[in-house]
Design a protein around this motif. Structure first.
Motif, PDB file in Angstrom:
ATOM      1  N   GLY A 115     -39.719   1.667 -28.027  1.00  0.00           N
ATOM      2  CA  GLY A 115     -40.275   0.437 -28.582  1.00  0.00           C
ATOM      3  C   GLY A 115     -41.666   0.546 -29.165  1.00  0.00           C
TER       4      GLY A 115
ATOM      5  N   ALA B 242     -34.354   5.994 -38.375  1.00  0.00           N
ATOM      6  CA  ALA B 242     -33.162   6.140 -39.216  1.00  0.00           C
ATOM      7  C   ALA B 242     -32.145   7.053 -38.518  1.00  0.00           C
ATOM      8  CB  ALA B 242     -33.539   6.699 -40.588  1.00  0.00           C
TER       9      ALA B 242
ATOM     10  N   GLY C 113     -42.356   2.684 -31.909  1.00  0.00           N
ATOM     11  CA  GLY C 113     -42.307   3.233 -33.273  1.00  0.00           C
ATOM     12  C   GLY C 113     -42.827   2.279 -34.348  1.00  0.00           C
TER      13      GLY C 113
ATOM     14  N   PHE D 116     -44.416  -0.522 -34.039  1.00  0.00           N
ATOM     15  CA  PHE D 116     -45.794  -0.909 -33.755  1.00  0.00           C
ATOM     16  C   PHE D 116     -46.777   0.143 -34.298  1.00  0.00           C
ATOM     17  CE2 PHE D 116     -49.519  -0.752 -30.986  1.00  0.00           C
ATOM     18  CZ  PHE D 116     -49.979  -2.056 -31.068  1.00  0.00           C
TER      19      PHE D 116
HETATM   20  N1  LIG Z   1     -33.477   2.192 -39.003  1.00  0.00           N
HETATM   21  C1  LIG Z   1     -33.071   1.361 -38.025  1.00  0.00           C
HETATM   22  N2  LIG Z   1     -31.765   0.995 -37.915  1.00  0.00           N
HETATM   23  C2  LIG Z   1     -31.356   0.162 -36.940  1.00  0.00           C
HETATM   24  N3  LIG Z   1     -32.180  -0.364 -36.000  1.00  0.00           N
HETATM   25  C3  LIG Z   1     -33.487  -0.031 -36.038  1.00  0.00           C
HETATM   26  C4  LIG Z   1     -34.003   0.836 -37.053  1.00  0.00           C
HETATM   27  N4  LIG Z   1     -35.339   0.962 -36.843  1.00  0.00           N
HETATM   28  C5  LIG Z   1     -35.640   0.223 -35.779  1.00  0.00           C
HETATM   29  N5  LIG Z   1     -34.534  -0.389 -35.276  1.00  0.00           N
HETATM   30  C6  LIG Z   1     -34.480  -1.297 -34.128  1.00  0.00           C
HETATM   31  O1  LIG Z   1     -35.806  -1.718 -33.798  1.00  0.00           O
HETATM   32  C7  LIG Z   1     -36.114  -1.364 -32.453  1.00  0.00           C
HETATM   33  C8  LIG Z   1     -37.578  -0.992 -32.316  1.00  0.00           C
HETATM   34  O2  LIG Z   1     -37.839   0.240 -32.983  1.00  0.00           O
HETATM   35  P1  LIG Z   1     -39.079   1.102 -32.548  1.00  0.00           P
HETATM   36  O3  LIG Z   1     -40.282   0.224 -32.479  1.00  0.00           O
HETATM   37  O4  LIG Z   1     -39.195   2.261 -33.487  1.00  0.00           O
HETATM   38  O5  LIG Z   1     -38.783   1.626 -31.084  1.00  0.00           O
HETATM   39  P2  LIG Z   1     -37.589   2.548 -30.519  1.00  0.00           P
HETATM   40  O6  LIG Z   1     -36.939   3.214 -31.673  1.00  0.00           O
HETATM   41  O7  LIG Z   1     -38.261   3.487 -29.591  1.00  0.00           O
HETATM   42  O8  LIG Z   1     -36.691   1.572 -29.785  1.00  0.00           O
HETATM   43  C9  LIG Z   1     -35.156  -0.231 -32.111  1.00  0.00           C
HETATM   44  O9  LIG Z   1     -34.900  -0.149 -30.743  1.00  0.00           O
HETATM   45  C10 LIG Z   1     -33.904  -0.628 -32.897  1.00  0.00           C
HETATM   46  O10 LIG Z   1     -33.154  -1.587 -32.201  1.00  0.00           O
END
Ligand SMILES: Nc1ncnc2c1ncn2[C@@H]1O[C@H](COP(=O)(O)OP(=O)(O)O)[C@@H](O)[C@H]1O
Ligand SMILES: Nc1ncnc2c1ncn2[C@@H]1O[C@H](COP(=O)(O)OP(=O)(O)O)[C@@H](O)[C@H]1O
Lengths: 137, 106, 137, 106
Positions: A102, A51, A104, A106
């Motif tokens: 990438g 977020a 989070g 997961f």
């Molecule tokens: N709250 C959010 N708002 C916008 N995009 C998000 C949000 N949560 C996740 N994403 C998208 O999903 C992708 C994957 O998230 P995540 O698995 O947590 O890895 P990271 O944040 O390290 O890229 C992020 O790179 C982003 O593009």
């Protein structure tokens, strides 16, 4: 009907550990065991981190967390009004090519029993996650 | 800042011994990243990270370690994660990162 | 302008310690020392206890807490929509005649730097309390 | 419940030794009140309350202790508060209750 908490948190990295402590206090009161409490702390922190990293349009915004507590489960909903994203963008981590990012979502899916992501480009994102009391599934 | 990093270079074994105390999350990750990268700028060597007092890590912290590992692998060096707490080793396992880091003392 | 947290909490005794932990996490992040953090925990718990004991009309209600964080102080506002009371009802504790009750507001005023109580009969109560960073006054 | 009470009656000295661990607040106060009152029903005697592991108290908990003290005072008995942590002895001081309870080991 269960109990309902909601928190509105400033979108700043320094407050993620406040959310973690609040979540672990609620989970502890509900009777989750130590390992489950750790899972919940990490999962909620991942959602807050997203977020804050991806989900804000301007620095002054807050995001919102709902906790729904009942006898059998804790449901946590982390909601932002940020850019949103298209959920099929999410890739599984690739160990041949480890990346700094990438992991989070997961991790959230691995630690919680049920996870639902709703995102609308331009409107915002909600990550809903459930952990059941009792033995791990 | 709820993170404390203590470093020690062992010349005989060409290895960095790192004690990390506290939590690695979105708030503290940048400091950890800077500190570890500075060490590599100073001396390219294997890393032994003592995690006995590391109480928390999440994807942001794992990302920092992956970034450092990538720099090390180019020089055929590695990272040893020593004595991680159960919550921390759990994350290495579910992400499969236990296969690319060396984990000791679980 | 500072940061702003708000929490909505179920009016139940078992959740007062969740609020205490949240408050102490915020205060700790702000740099308050251990004694100040303890003061804040007790003061907010007293206000929550009052909201739960005197400040609800029905068991299903939540009450609300606001935290305003800036560089020099933490302001906490505990608000309920309960019966309210007339502030001149508050008596100083009388040691000749110790009573089981009546210490809460006195303790809040002793531990915090600035306390304001606003109550409207039939509408509800707000207790606003401020603790300044830096040495105790 | 984050409270644990252990009690021991010392016959020679006619005194109750009570170890209280945890937090006395609006959630746990009723249990403390019941336990202490049951002890007095069983045996009227002085109280020695060991507070080494009492981490938290507020007005609700002080109220319980005042209630018990009132019952004891009628029989000219008293309560000794032993080894309170700084946050706990602070509350006894600011409320003036240090003048009606006996506090030891501050
Ligand atoms: N709250 C959010 N708002 C916008 N995009 C998000 C949000 N949560 C996740 N994403 C998208 O999903 C992708 C994957 O998230 P995540 O698995 O947590 O890895 P990271 O944040 O390290 O890229 C992020 O790179 C982003 O593009
Ligand atoms: N949130 C509230 N709503 C209604 N009445 C309140 C509230 N807070 C305090 N009061 C009134 O003020 C009195 C004094 O409060 P306090 O000093 O905390 O002692 P106690 O709660 O033990 O009576 C209470 O007895 C009650 O009548």
């Amino acid at each position: 009907m269960g109990d309902h908490f909601s928190i509105s948190v400033p979108s700043k990295p320094e407050y993620v550990n406040v959310v973690r402590l609040t979540a672990s206090a609620i989970a502890c009161r509900m009777g989750f065991n130590i390992e489950q409490i750790e899972d919940i702390k990490v999962a909620i922190a991942e959602a807050c981190t997203n977020a804050i990293k991806h989900g804000i349009k301007n620095r002054e915004e807050n995001f919102k967390i709902q906790f729904l507590v009942d006898e059998e489960k804790l449901e946590i909903d982390v909601e932002d009004e940020g850019h949103g994203f298209s959920c099929n963008e999410i890739e599984e981590p690739d160990l041949e090519n480890p990346k700094e990012g990438g992991l989070g979502i997961f991790i959230i899916k691995s630690l919680m029993d049920d996870v639902q992501i709703n995102s609308n480009i331009g409107k915002g994102t909600s990550i809903k996650m459930i952990k059941y009391l009792g033995d791990d599934l | 800042m709820s993170i404390h990093i203590q470093t020690n270079y062992n010349k005989d074994e060409n290895i960095w011994i790192v004690d990390i105390k506290g939590e690695i999350d979105i708030y503290t990750a940048n400091k950890v990243k800077e500190d570890l990268n500075k060490m590599l700028d100073e001396q390219m060597a294997d890393f032994k990270i003592n995690c006995l007092e590391l109480t928390y890590i999440d994807s942001t912290g794992l990302g920092v370690l992956i970034g450092i590992l990538k720099r090390l692998k180019k020089e055929e060096k590695n990272i040893n994660i020593v004595n991680p707490k159960p919550n921390i080793s759990k994350l290495f396992h579910i992400t499969g990162l236990d296969k690319i880091f060396v984990i000791e003392g679980e």
